[in-house]
Write a protein that holds these residues in place. Structure first.
Motif, PDB file in Angstrom:
ATOM      1  N   ALA B  79      -1.966 -84.405 -18.689  1.00  0.00           N
ATOM      2  CA  ALA B  79      -0.879 -85.250 -18.466  1.00  0.00           C
ATOM      3  C   ALA B  79      -1.106 -86.160 -20.791  1.00  0.00           C
ATOM      4  O   ALA B  79      -0.045 -86.703 -20.355  1.00  0.00           O
ATOM      5  N   ASN B  80      -3.034 -86.249 -20.683  1.00  0.00           N
ATOM      6  CA  ASN B  80      -2.216 -86.649 -21.660  1.00  0.00           C
ATOM      7  C   ASN B  80      -3.310 -85.451 -22.750  1.00  0.00           C
ATOM      8  O   ASN B  80      -2.861 -85.047 -23.657  1.00  0.00           O
ATOM      9  N   ALA B  81      -4.786 -85.990 -22.900  1.00  0.00           N
ATOM     10  CA  ALA B  81      -5.698 -85.552 -24.262  1.00  0.00           C
ATOM     11  C   ALA B  81      -6.991 -85.780 -23.857  1.00  0.00           C
ATOM     12  O   ALA B  81      -7.300 -87.025 -23.566  1.00  0.00           O
ATOM     13  N   SER B  82      -7.377 -84.909 -24.274  1.00  0.00           N
ATOM     14  CA  SER B  82      -8.974 -84.765 -23.789  1.00  0.00           C
ATOM     15  C   SER B  82      -9.980 -84.018 -24.675  1.00  0.00           C
ATOM     16  O   SER B  82      -9.810 -83.327 -25.573  1.00  0.00           O
ATOM     17  N   ILE B  83     -11.054 -84.691 -25.171  1.00  0.00           N
ATOM     18  CA  ILE B  83     -11.907 -84.294 -26.432  1.00  0.00           C
ATOM     19  C   ILE B  83     -12.942 -83.243 -25.398  1.00  0.00           C
ATOM     20  O   ILE B  83     -13.384 -83.931 -24.463  1.00  0.00           O
ATOM     21  N   PHE B  84     -13.281 -82.469 -25.973  1.00  0.00           N
ATOM     22  CA  PHE B  84     -14.266 -81.413 -25.478  1.00  0.00           C
ATOM     23  C   PHE B  84     -15.599 -81.992 -26.093  1.00  0.00           C
ATOM     24  O   PHE B  84     -15.190 -80.904 -27.413  1.00  0.00           O
ATOM     25  N   ASP B  85     -16.879 -81.534 -26.135  1.00  0.00           N
ATOM     26  CA  ASP B  85     -17.545 -80.979 -27.129  1.00  0.00           C
ATOM     27  C   ASP B  85     -18.260 -79.893 -27.049  1.00  0.00           C
ATOM     28  O   ASP B  85     -18.616 -79.836 -25.795  1.00  0.00           O
ATOM     29  N   VAL B  86     -17.394 -78.799 -27.667  1.00  0.00           N
ATOM     30  CA  VAL B  86     -17.763 -77.310 -27.179  1.00  0.00           C
ATOM     31  C   VAL B  86     -18.739 -77.070 -28.689  1.00  0.00           C
ATOM     32  O   VAL B  86     -18.788 -75.510 -29.161  1.00  0.00           O
ATOM     33  N   SER B  87     -19.767 -77.857 -28.861  1.00  0.00           N
ATOM     34  CA  SER B  87     -20.934 -77.670 -29.985  1.00  0.00           C
ATOM     35  C   SER B  87     -21.498 -76.710 -30.267  1.00  0.00           C
ATOM     36  O   SER B  87     -22.189 -76.471 -30.761  1.00  0.00           O
ATOM     37  N   HIS B  88     -21.473 -76.166 -28.691  1.00  0.00           N
ATOM     38  CA  HIS B  88     -22.706 -75.597 -28.613  1.00  0.00           C
ATOM     39  C   HIS B  88     -22.767 -74.351 -28.672  1.00  0.00           C
ATOM     40  O   HIS B  88     -23.456 -73.212 -28.238  1.00  0.00           O
ATOM     41  N   MET B  89     -20.891 -73.762 -28.291  1.00  0.00           N
ATOM     42  CA  MET B  89     -20.969 -72.598 -28.836  1.00  0.00           C
ATOM     43  C   MET B  89     -20.871 -72.292 -30.486  1.00  0.00           C
ATOM     44  O   MET B  89     -21.876 -72.774 -31.322  1.00  0.00           O
ATOM     45  N   VAL B  90     -21.825 -70.728 -31.031  1.00  0.00           N
ATOM     46  CA  VAL B  90     -22.112 -69.932 -32.148  1.00  0.00           C
ATOM     47  C   VAL B  90     -20.871 -70.041 -33.080  1.00  0.00           C
ATOM     48  O   VAL B  90     -19.943 -69.657 -32.457  1.00  0.00           O
ATOM     49  N   GLN B  91     -20.303 -70.651 -34.046  1.00  0.00           N
ATOM     50  CA  GLN B  91     -19.968 -70.243 -34.955  1.00  0.00           C
ATOM     51  C   GLN B  91     -20.468 -69.882 -35.446  1.00  0.00           C
ATOM     52  O   GLN B  91     -21.403 -69.637 -36.414  1.00  0.00           O
ATOM     53  N   SER B  92     -19.999 -68.688 -36.392  1.00  0.00           N
ATOM     54  CA  SER B  92     -20.019 -67.826 -38.033  1.00  0.00           C
ATOM     55  C   SER B  92     -19.333 -67.378 -38.759  1.00  0.00           C
ATOM     56  O   SER B  92     -17.854 -68.108 -38.236  1.00  0.00           O
ATOM     57  N   ARG B  93     -19.442 -67.132 -39.889  1.00  0.00           N
ATOM     58  CA  ARG B  93     -18.689 -66.169 -40.888  1.00  0.00           C
ATOM     59  C   ARG B  93     -19.716 -65.241 -41.565  1.00  0.00           C
ATOM     60  O   ARG B  93     -20.419 -64.814 -41.129  1.00  0.00           O
ATOM     61  N   ILE B  94     -18.358 -64.419 -41.295  1.00  0.00           N
ATOM     62  CA  ILE B  94     -18.289 -62.431 -42.070  1.00  0.00           C
ATOM     63  C   ILE B  94     -17.628 -62.692 -43.303  1.00  0.00           C
ATOM     64  O   ILE B  94     -16.313 -62.681 -43.391  1.00  0.00           O
ATOM     65  N   HIS B  95     -19.084 -62.916 -44.001  1.00  0.00           N
ATOM     66  CA  HIS B  95     -18.128 -62.616 -45.344  1.00  0.00           C
ATOM     67  C   HIS B  95     -18.140 -60.919 -45.814  1.00  0.00           C
ATOM     68  O   HIS B  95     -18.646 -59.951 -45.362  1.00  0.00           O
ATOM     69  N   GLY B  96     -17.955 -60.308 -47.400  1.00  0.00           N
ATOM     70  CA  GLY B  96     -17.891 -59.026 -47.455  1.00  0.00           C
ATOM     71  C   GLY B  96     -16.436 -58.477 -47.812  1.00  0.00           C
ATOM     72  O   GLY B  96     -16.095 -58.430 -47.036  1.00  0.00           O
ATOM     73  N   ARG B  97     -15.767 -57.280 -49.187  1.00  0.00           N
ATOM     74  CA  ARG B  97     -14.999 -57.113 -48.517  1.00  0.00           C
ATOM     75  C   ARG B  97     -15.113 -56.053 -47.536  1.00  0.00           C
ATOM     76  O   ARG B  97     -13.446 -55.923 -47.189  1.00  0.00           O
ATOM     77  N   ASP B  98     -15.695 -55.687 -46.919  1.00  0.00           N
ATOM     78  CA  ASP B  98     -15.429 -54.450 -45.910  1.00  0.00           C
ATOM     79  C   ASP B  98     -16.010 -56.027 -44.455  1.00  0.00           C
ATOM     80  O   ASP B  98     -15.963 -55.020 -43.581  1.00  0.00           O
ATOM     81  N   GLY B  99     -15.360 -57.286 -44.446  1.00  0.00           N
ATOM     82  CA  GLY B  99     -15.787 -57.997 -43.264  1.00  0.00           C
ATOM     83  C   GLY B  99     -14.682 -57.703 -41.901  1.00  0.00           C
ATOM     84  O   GLY B  99     -16.119 -57.177 -41.017  1.00  0.00           O
ATOM     85  N   VAL B 100     -13.738 -56.961 -42.208  1.00  0.00           N
ATOM     86  CA  VAL B 100     -12.931 -57.263 -41.367  1.00  0.00           C
ATOM     87  C   VAL B 100     -13.574 -55.607 -40.759  1.00  0.00           C
ATOM     88  O   VAL B 100     -13.050 -54.915 -39.538  1.00  0.00           O
ATOM     89  N   LYS B 101     -13.428 -54.362 -41.519  1.00  0.00           N
ATOM     90  CA  LYS B 101     -13.978 -53.518 -40.817  1.00  0.00           C
ATOM     91  C   LYS B 101     -14.875 -53.466 -40.438  1.00  0.00           C
ATOM     92  O   LYS B 101     -15.327 -52.601 -39.364  1.00  0.00           O
ATOM     93  N   PHE B 102     -16.064 -54.009 -40.415  1.00  0.00           N
ATOM     94  CA  PHE B 102     -17.539 -54.606 -39.451  1.00  0.00           C
ATOM     95  C   PHE B 102     -16.889 -54.597 -38.183  1.00  0.00           C
ATOM     96  O   PHE B 102     -17.424 -54.587 -36.857  1.00  0.00           O
ATOM     97  N   ILE B 103     -16.218 -55.946 -38.614  1.00  0.00           N
ATOM     98  CA  ILE B 103     -15.886 -56.778 -37.288  1.00  0.00           C
ATOM     99  C   ILE B 103     -14.848 -55.874 -36.233  1.00  0.00           C
ATOM    100  O   ILE B 103     -15.340 -55.863 -34.765  1.00  0.00           O
TER     101      ILE B 103
END
Lengths: 170, 412
Positions: B79-103
């Motif tokens: 009905a309104n809005a809630s905040i959920f703490d999901v900081s326990h989930m793993v955030q990562s970055r894939i770098h590099g020219r071939d990042g898309v191919k890798f993932i």
């Protein structure tokens, strides 16, 4: 007043007689006696016993009324469904006799004593949350006719239960 | 009465009927950590100050609910809005020219086909075609891929990405995995008022960010926050990645927005909301032994990827698409005693045909909702079923999912 006190006392009538023949002011003493006896009798009627599984039972003759404790409903959260036992079912102490469910949790009900289930609280089928709002009164779950009243001695009194809850939470 | 909590993170556990010693809610029976050993998110103190009831969730101390209770919190989110703490989930970055191919080498999605700042739900698969985890990958305009994976699979996923990346690099490709979980917290703001609440703290026009797209914005004075329009409730909402020292500030600001009534919500309503939305919980509804075909997640296996057959378990999955799977994930609705994970599903004549993988009473619908796997012959919507709950057979039927219609924002 004395007659009433004697009726209320049941097996303690001899004490009423003794106290009322005291030389102290009869009215005051009688009232005090009455209060003492009625308090004692009331306490016996509503003495709650508790199980390690967080059920309570109060006795009226050989009929026990059973529910779950304040702590149990607090841990469960808002109760949305109660599975009631069958009326007429013969159950032994420790038998699984129903369940209390909230969104996230299921609490199994275990018979605190042996006997026959003689009544269930059908009001819970309409409004299971009565157990939250009134765990010891309107939220009672079942009534049993006890076959082994001595099993009540195995259970905890209020003080022991509160101490038990404290050790569980630590 | 003994207490069994049926909300599980990643491990498939037998349904507990008696909990020894502790009558408190148990998320992962294998965890024997004391409060002191549990990991804490940047909002740990904040949760405690706001009356959060903290529990062990895959080694993290997380709030399962606040004072309002799970049902009320669930309804408030819709009905309104809630905040959920999901900081326990793993955030990562894939770098590099071939990042898309890798993932792409680890997943089933068309990552190359994503527009800039667009994301997608995808799956890590194993060699048997089973699902290793479900995750969201976003192609950012900063030159890296932003990846969010499940907390319950943290060790497994990080090892998987790092090991596979080492092999990828050995083949002279340019890609690198950077886990940024320690640098950023993650909040999920979900509900019909989420956009209005967040807009009060953001200069750019949020209506330009549509479902699954993201932008880096200054949120309530905190620069460098990645805002992705996605979530796990079926409602419109945002996941906001915030520098770790400023997470409390953003959460506090959201709670104090005067024009909307944003409240904190815990993992309890998070689970009931996602179940109503028909969204899978890894470890319950999908795992290493379920294929995307069986899980009716075939839409995640992009057409191009099927044609190229270049993801782990491709052979098994493509064969199953041809032959049809022997079992399928379905939605199940019922009344009476709720069927929880592990409940046997029977056909009308009493033959065992499947098992429930998630289930709970639905606060929004006042009936019970569940997900499970049944033999494919019984997977059609409307098929009558029976659920075996505590020795009794309860009438149920196969239902289409989502149980509650989705409200994703696709633009004006």
């Amino acid at each position: 007043m004395a007659a009433v006190a004697m009726r209320c006392a049941r097996g303690l009538a001899f004490r009423a007689t003794k106290l009322l023949t005291s030389t102290q002011t009869p009215t005051y003493y009688g009232a005090q006696t009455f209060r003492r006896f009625s308090r004692t009798v009331t306490a016996l009627d509503s003495v709650k016993k508790f199980t390690k599984d967080h059920e309570w039972i109060t006795m009226d003759g050989t009929t026990g009324t059973i529910g779950i404790t304040y702590q149990a409903q607090d841990k469960l959260g808002e109760i949305v469904y109660v599975e009631l036992p069958e009326v007429g079912a013969e159950m032994s102490q420790g038998d699984e006799c129903g369940a209390v469910e909230s969104v996230k949790a299921v609490g199994d009900l275990f018979c605190p004593v042996s006997g026959e289930c003689i009544e269930v609280n059908t009001a819970l089928e309409e409004d299971a949350s009565l157990i939250n709002s009134s765990p010891y009164e309107d939220g009672w779950i079942l009534k049993m006719k006890l076959s082994k009243p001595e099993e009540l001695d195995d259970l905890m009194d209020e003080e022991a239960y509160q101490a038990f809850v404290r050790t569980e939470d630590s | 009465m003994t207490l069994t909590t049926v909300f599980r993170a990643c491990a498939r556990l037998p349904q507990l009927r008696r909990i020894p010693k502790r009558a408190t809610t148990v998320f992962c029976a294998r965890s024997l950590s004391s409060e002191a050993e549990l990991k804490k998110t940047p909002l740990y103190d904040f949760h405690n100050e706001h009356g959060g009831r903290m529990v062990d969730f895959t080694g993290w101390s997380m709030p399962v609910q606040y004072k309002d209770g799970i049902g009320a919190s669930h309804l408030h989110t819709r009905a309104n809005a809630s905040i959920f703490d999901v900081s326990h989930m793993v955030q990562s970055r894939i770098h590099g020219r071939d990042g898309v191919k890798f993932i792409e080498s680890l997943t089933v999605g068309d990552i190359a086909g994503l527009r800039e700042n667009q994301g997608t739900l995808t799956l890590f698969t194993n060699d048997r075609g089973g699902i290793m985890d479900d995750l969201i990958v976003s192609k950012t305009s900063e030159g890296f891929l932003y990846v969010v994976t499940n907390a319950g699979c943290a060790e497994k996923d990080i090892a998987h990405m790092q090991n596979q990346c080492a092999e990828f690099q050995a083949q002279r490709h340019d890609a690198a995995v950077e886990v940024i979980q320690d640098q950023f917290g993650l909040l999920a703001l979900q509900g019909p008022s989420a956009a209005a609440a967040l807009q009060t703290g953001v200069d750019g026009d949020l209506s330009r960010i549509t479902f699954m797209c993201s932008a880096v914005l200054t949120v309530f004075g905190v620069p460098g926050c990645r805002v992705t329009r996605c979530g796990y409730t079926g409602e419109d909402g945002f996941e906001v990645s915030i520098p770790v020292d400023q997470v409390v500030q953003v959460a506090d600001s959201l709670l104090n927005v005067k024009s909307t009534d944003v409240k904190l919500a815990g993992l309890g309503p998070r689970d009931s909301l996602r179940l109503e939305a028909g969204l899978c919980l890894y470890g319950n509804d999908i795992d290493e032994d379920t294929t995307p075909v069986e899980a009716t997640l075939l839409w995640t296996v992009a057409k191009r990827r099927r044609a190229e057959s270049n993801f782990p378990g491709a052979g098994v999955i493509l064969q199953q698409i041809k032959d049809k799977p022997s079992r399928k994930r379905v939605g199940i609705s019922s009344k009476g005693p709720p069927a929880r994970a592990g409940t046997t599903i029977l056909s009308e004549d009493g033959t065992s045909i499947g098992v429930v993988t998630s289930g709970c009473p639905s606060p929004s619908l006042k009936k019970n909702v569940a997900m499970g796997y049944v033999q494919t012959a019984f997977a059609k919507a409307g098929t009558p079923l029976k659920l075996e709950v505590r020795g009794k057979q309860v009438a149920a039927q196969v239902s289409k999912m989502p149980f509650v219609p989705a409200n994703y924002y696709h633009g004006k």
